[in-house]
Design an enzyme around this catalytic site. Structure first.
Site, mmCIF file in Angstrom:
data_model
loop_
_atom_site.group_PDB
_atom_site.id
_atom_site.type_symbol
_atom_site.label_atom_id
_atom_site.label_comp_id
_atom_site.label_asym_id
_atom_site.label_seq_id
_atom_site.Cartn_x
_atom_site.Cartn_y
_atom_site.Cartn_z
ATOM 1 N N GLY A 1 14.765 12.894 -18.116
ATOM 2 C CA GLY A 1 14.449 11.483 -18.347
ATOM 3 C C GLY A 1 13.352 11.267 -19.369
ATOM 4 N N ASP A 2 12.620 12.325 -19.743
ATOM 5 C CA ASP A 2 11.504 12.158 -20.688
ATOM 6 C C ASP A 2 12.008 12.054 -22.131
ATOM 7 O OD1 ASP A 2 9.323 12.170 -18.995
ATOM 8 O OD2 ASP A 2 8.944 14.319 -19.180
ATOM 9 N N THR B 1 8.390 -1.862 -19.556
ATOM 10 C CA THR B 1 8.084 -0.478 -19.938
ATOM 11 C C THR B 1 8.716 -0.055 -21.256
ATOM 12 O OG1 THR B 1 8.484 1.823 -19.319
ATOM 13 C CG2 THR B 1 10.036 0.226 -18.489
ATOM 14 N N PHE C 1 3.338 -6.559 -10.700
ATOM 15 C CA PHE C 1 3.116 -5.136 -10.994
ATOM 16 C C PHE C 1 3.856 -4.237 -10.005
ATOM 17 C CE2 PHE C 1 -0.567 -7.412 -12.568
ATOM 18 C CZ PHE C 1 -0.746 -6.862 -13.818
ATOM 19 N N ASP D 1 5.571 -6.211 2.310
ATOM 20 C CA ASP D 1 6.573 -5.513 1.510
ATOM 21 C C ASP D 1 7.430 -6.555 0.794
ATOM 22 O OD1 ASP D 1 8.774 -4.048 0.557
ATOM 23 O OD2 ASP D 1 8.474 -2.551 2.127
ATOM 24 N N ARG E 1 11.183 17.803 -18.101
ATOM 25 C CA ARG E 1 11.394 16.913 -16.956
ATOM 26 C C ARG E 1 12.516 15.940 -17.332
ATOM 27 N NH1 ARG E 1 6.353 13.198 -15.091
ATOM 28 N NH2 ARG E 1 6.795 12.238 -17.091
ATOM 29 N N LEU F 1 0.825 -1.220 0.000
ATOM 30 C CA LEU F 1 0.000 0.000 0.000
ATOM 31 C C LEU F 1 0.859 1.272 0.000
ATOM 32 C CD1 LEU F 1 -2.974 -1.074 2.333
ATOM 33 C CD2 LEU F 1 -2.734 -1.336 -0.153
ATOM 34 N N TYR G 1 14.807 3.929 -13.837
ATOM 35 C CA TYR G 1 13.565 3.146 -13.835
ATOM 36 C C TYR G 1 13.587 2.122 -14.970
ATOM 37 C CZ TYR G 1 8.723 2.143 -15.105
ATOM 38 O OH TYR G 1 7.564 1.511 -15.460
HETATM 39 N N1 LIG Z 1 1.260 3.337 -15.518
HETATM 40 C C1 LIG Z 1 1.979 3.265 -16.625
HETATM 41 O O1 LIG Z 1 1.811 4.046 -17.556
HETATM 42 C C2 LIG Z 1 3.026 2.204 -16.773
HETATM 43 C C3 LIG Z 1 3.737 2.126 -17.977
HETATM 44 C C4 LIG Z 1 4.703 1.131 -18.118
HETATM 45 C C5 LIG Z 1 4.932 0.225 -17.109
HETATM 46 N N2 LIG Z 1 4.234 0.346 -15.940
HETATM 47 C C6 LIG Z 1 4.515 -0.632 -14.880
HETATM 48 O O2 LIG Z 1 3.291 -1.262 -14.545
HETATM 49 C C7 LIG Z 1 3.252 -1.590 -13.158
HETATM 50 C C8 LIG Z 1 2.006 -1.009 -12.521
HETATM 51 O O3 LIG Z 1 2.010 0.400 -12.682
HETATM 52 P P1 LIG Z 1 0.899 1.290 -11.984
HETATM 53 O O4 LIG Z 1 0.792 2.539 -12.760
HETATM 54 O O5 LIG Z 1 -0.298 0.451 -11.754
HETATM 55 O O6 LIG Z 1 1.630 1.614 -10.601
HETATM 56 P P2 LIG Z 1 1.001 1.780 -9.138
HETATM 57 O O7 LIG Z 1 1.988 2.599 -8.360
HETATM 58 O O8 LIG Z 1 -0.396 2.250 -9.212
HETATM 59 O O9 LIG Z 1 1.001 0.289 -8.589
HETATM 60 C C9 LIG Z 1 2.154 -0.308 -8.066
HETATM 61 C C10 LIG Z 1 1.761 -1.009 -6.783
HETATM 62 O O10 LIG Z 1 2.916 -1.627 -6.224
HETATM 63 C C11 LIG Z 1 2.866 -1.474 -4.823
HETATM 64 N N3 LIG Z 1 4.231 -1.570 -4.289
HETATM 65 C C12 LIG Z 1 5.254 -0.720 -4.504
HETATM 66 N N4 LIG Z 1 6.337 -1.111 -3.817
HETATM 67 C C13 LIG Z 1 6.002 -2.262 -3.170
HETATM 68 C C14 LIG Z 1 6.701 -3.148 -2.289
HETATM 69 N N5 LIG Z 1 7.979 -2.920 -1.924
HETATM 70 N N6 LIG Z 1 6.039 -4.224 -1.810
HETATM 71 C C15 LIG Z 1 4.746 -4.455 -2.147
HETATM 72 N N7 LIG Z 1 4.037 -3.643 -2.962
HETATM 73 C C16 LIG Z 1 4.652 -2.558 -3.468
HETATM 74 C C17 LIG Z 1 2.253 -0.095 -4.601
HETATM 75 O O11 LIG Z 1 1.684 0.067 -3.316
HETATM 76 C C18 LIG Z 1 1.212 -0.057 -5.711
HETATM 77 O O12 LIG Z 1 -0.053 -0.520 -5.280
HETATM 78 C C19 LIG Z 1 4.550 -1.061 -12.570
HETATM 79 O O13 LIG Z 1 5.483 -2.126 -12.528
HETATM 80 C C20 LIG Z 1 4.995 -0.008 -13.584
HETATM 81 O O14 LIG Z 1 6.392 0.149 -13.579
HETATM 82 C C21 LIG Z 1 3.286 1.294 -15.747
HETATM 83 O O1 LIG Z 2 2.547 17.496 -15.067
HETATM 84 C C1 LIG Z 2 2.889 16.878 -16.086
HETATM 85 C C2 LIG Z 2 2.980 15.465 -16.123
HETATM 86 C C3 LIG Z 2 3.394 14.852 -17.297
HETATM 87 N N1 LIG Z 2 3.697 15.600 -18.387
HETATM 88 C C4 LIG Z 2 4.152 14.956 -19.622
HETATM 89 O O2 LIG Z 2 3.219 14.000 -20.036
HETATM 90 C C5 LIG Z 2 3.886 12.933 -20.718
HETATM 91 C C6 LIG Z 2 3.475 11.622 -20.052
HETATM 92 O O3 LIG Z 2 4.002 11.658 -18.719
HETATM 93 P P1 LIG Z 2 3.479 10.681 -17.564
HETATM 94 O O4 LIG Z 2 4.173 11.117 -16.325
HETATM 95 O O5 LIG Z 2 1.999 10.649 -17.596
HETATM 96 O O6 LIG Z 2 3.977 9.267 -18.043
HETATM 97 P P2 LIG Z 2 5.451 8.812 -18.489
HETATM 98 O O7 LIG Z 2 5.489 8.807 -19.986
HETATM 99 O O8 LIG Z 2 6.497 9.579 -17.797
HETATM 100 O O9 LIG Z 2 5.574 7.377 -17.860
HETATM 101 C C7 LIG Z 2 4.664 6.298 -18.024
HETATM 102 O O10 LIG Z 2 5.062 5.513 -19.094
HETATM 103 C C8 LIG Z 2 6.408 5.090 -19.015
HETATM 104 C C9 LIG Z 2 6.668 4.268 -20.243
HETATM 105 O O11 LIG Z 2 6.932 5.130 -21.297
HETATM 106 C C10 LIG Z 2 6.715 4.372 -17.715
HETATM 107 O O12 LIG Z 2 6.709 2.996 -17.782
HETATM 108 C C11 LIG Z 2 6.005 4.883 -16.482
HETATM 109 O O13 LIG Z 2 5.834 3.861 -15.491
HETATM 110 C C12 LIG Z 2 4.670 5.461 -16.737
HETATM 111 O O14 LIG Z 2 4.352 6.247 -15.615
HETATM 112 C C13 LIG Z 2 5.389 13.214 -20.602
HETATM 113 O O15 LIG Z 2 5.834 13.823 -21.775
HETATM 114 C C14 LIG Z 2 5.466 14.221 -19.459
HETATM 115 O O16 LIG Z 2 6.548 15.113 -19.560
HETATM 116 C C15 LIG Z 2 3.608 16.974 -18.367
HETATM 117 O O17 LIG Z 2 3.882 17.635 -19.362
HETATM 118 N N2 LIG Z 2 3.203 17.579 -17.212
#
Ligand SMILES: NC(=O)c1ccc[n+]([C@@H]2O[C@H](COP(=O)([O-])OP(=O)(O)OC[C@H]3O[C@@H](n4cnc5c(N)ncnc54)[C@H](O)[C@@H]3O)[C@@H](O)[C@H]2O)c1
Ligand SMILES: O=c1ccn([C@@H]2O[C@H](COP(=O)(O)OP(=O)(O)O[C@H]3O[C@H](CO)[C@H](O)[C@H](O)[C@H]3O)[C@@H](O)[C@H]2O)c(=O)[nH]1
Length: 327
Positions: free
Chosen positions: A281-282, A118, A74, A51, A279, A33, A142
């Site tokens: 890393g983007d 990712t 996840f 954890d 930002r 959580l 990441y």
């Molecule tokens: N959201 C995206 O756009 C995106 C894109 C690419 C990959 N991913 C990957 O998909 C997965 C899910 O992403 P999400 O957006 O649902 O993230 P999220 O943060 O909503 O979910 C991650 C969950 O992992 C749990 N967690 C974190 N550390 C933990 C630990 N040490 N022990 C147990 N639980 C732990 C958190 O409490 C959370 O509920 C992640 O691995 C993320 O890297 C997400």
């Molecule tokens: O306040 C904000 C937030 C985001 N962005 C922009 O919106 C785009 C998308 O950003 P997000 O933070 O929504 O998502 P990311 O592309 O950074 O990352 C997501 O996709 C990635 C894969 O490309 C990773 O896996 C990561 O876990 C997931 O959060 C980026 O260009 C970012 O710079 C803004 O301009 N302003």
């Protein structure tokens, strides 16, 4: 099948848990959580607040739930931007979480594992759309942590005959009727833009307006969480024929300005927006080719256009103005 879902209280994981249960699978969720919400966990799943850094506690979950056949992993630190500020959280924790899980699960007979990987593995790609054959050169700690986990899975495959799926999502977005995106603090573009429309923020700031893209803002490929969930189910079923790695997106890129424009259309709100600094890393452009999973497993996203993805998120945010917290 009995499936262990780590991060099942989080955004993508909670939707996958719903879909597994809907088709009759038995689910055990591990989540600490840190970001997830207890309210997001399907009540038919068993839940252990543990954890993953604590291998002993993870082993106890397995011993209390015999017969787990597959893992969907996840749980992770998930933010590209944060990983550029706090690399140790990613390079240590993400890797140790995965290694702990494998070290506990494999001796207990688990031979199926799906990793949330990712698009960040591809860094700043030279060709889009990005298919699975493109060079891997993570754009952040990441992305590096996910690449290391993919490589660790390859060794487990060779040595222990583990079958794995590495699913490289591009940008997860949207909501189902029951589950939506709620992070604290929120950093993702769509929930932030919608929070302006909900009156919770005054304006939205786009990170960078000087990228080499038609309107100067970054381009991303948004894929609905429901469609991601379907990809997990298909991949899980296909592991009996061997490991697989897929890029998951819709194959269409939208700039950050286009996302704001689409949200204005969906919400009818002007969403005041300004351009701020980049930002770290983007990458400029990330667009997936998902031809491989489409042709091999017949994956067919239901939400192919950005407006319908944003509309689903908008419906959820309107009905959950404080996310999973009580208002
Ligand atoms: N959201 C995206 O756009 C995106 C894109 C690419 C990959 N991913 C990957 O998909 C997965 C899910 O992403 P999400 O957006 O649902 O993230 P999220 O943060 O909503 O979910 C991650 C969950 O992992 C749990 N967690 C974190 N550390 C933990 C630990 N040490 N022990 C147990 N639980 C732990 C958190 O409490 C959370 O509920 C992640 O691995 C993320 O890297 C997400
Ligand atoms: O306040 C904000 C937030 C985001 N962005 C922009 O919106 C785009 C998308 O950003 P997000 O933070 O929504 O998502 P990311 O592309 O950074 O990352 C997501 O996709 C990635 C894969 O490309 C990773 O896996 C990561 O876990 C997931 O959060 C980026 O260009 C970012 O710079 C803004 O301009 N302003």
């Amino acid at each position: 099948m009995k499936v262990l879902v780590t991060g099942g209280a989080g955004y993508v994981g909670s939707v996958v848990v719903d879909e597994l249960i809907a088709r009759g699978d038995e689910v055990v969720v591990i989540d600490n959580l840190y970001q997830g919400h207890r309210e997001a966990i399907n009540p038919e799943a068993k839940f252990a607040q543990v954890d993953l850094l604590d291998a002993h506690a993870v082993a106890e979950v397995f011993d209390a739930n015999p017969g787990i056949e597959a893992i969907m992993h996840f749980a992770s630190h998930t933010l590209v931007g944060e990983s550029m500020q706090r690399p140790e959280l990613y390079l240590r924790n993400n890797i140790v979480m995965g290694v702990n899980l494998l070290e506990v699960a494999v001796p207990r007979g688990v031979r199926k594992f799906i990793l949330s990987s990712t698009a960040n593995l591809f860094g700043n790609p030279t060709r889009v759309p990005i298919d699975e054959s493109q060079p891997l050169d993570p754009g952040s700690p990441y992305g590096e942590s996910k690449l290391m986990l993919e490589r660790i899975l390859r060794w487990y495959e060779r040595i222990y005959d583990l079958r794995y799926g590495a699913l490289r999502y591009f940008n997860a977005a949207g909501a189902t009727e029951r589950r939506g995106e709620h992070h604290d603090p929120e950093t993702h573009i769509i929930p932030l833009v919608l929070s302006v429309a909900l009156g919770k923020r005054d304006s939205f700031t786009i990170y960078g307006g000087d990228y080499p893209t038609p309107d100067g803002t970054c381009i991303r490929d948004y894929v609905h969480v429901y469609d991601l969930a379907q990809a997990h189910l298909l991949t899980l079923d296909a592991l009996k024929e061997g490991s697989r790695t897929y890029n998951l997106g819709n194959g269409q890129g939208f700039s950050n300005l286009q996302v704001v424009e689409a949200a204005r259309k969906v919400t009818g709100h002007p969403i005041p927006t300004q351009i701020g600094p980049r930002r770290p890393g983007d990458p400029a452009v990330l667009v997936a080719s998902s031809e491989k999973i489409r042709s091999e497993l017949g994956w067919q996203p239901k939400y192919a256009d950005l407006e319908s993805i944003i509309r689903s998120a908008w419906e959820w945010h309107k009905s959950h103005p404080s996310g999973y917290k009580e208002d």
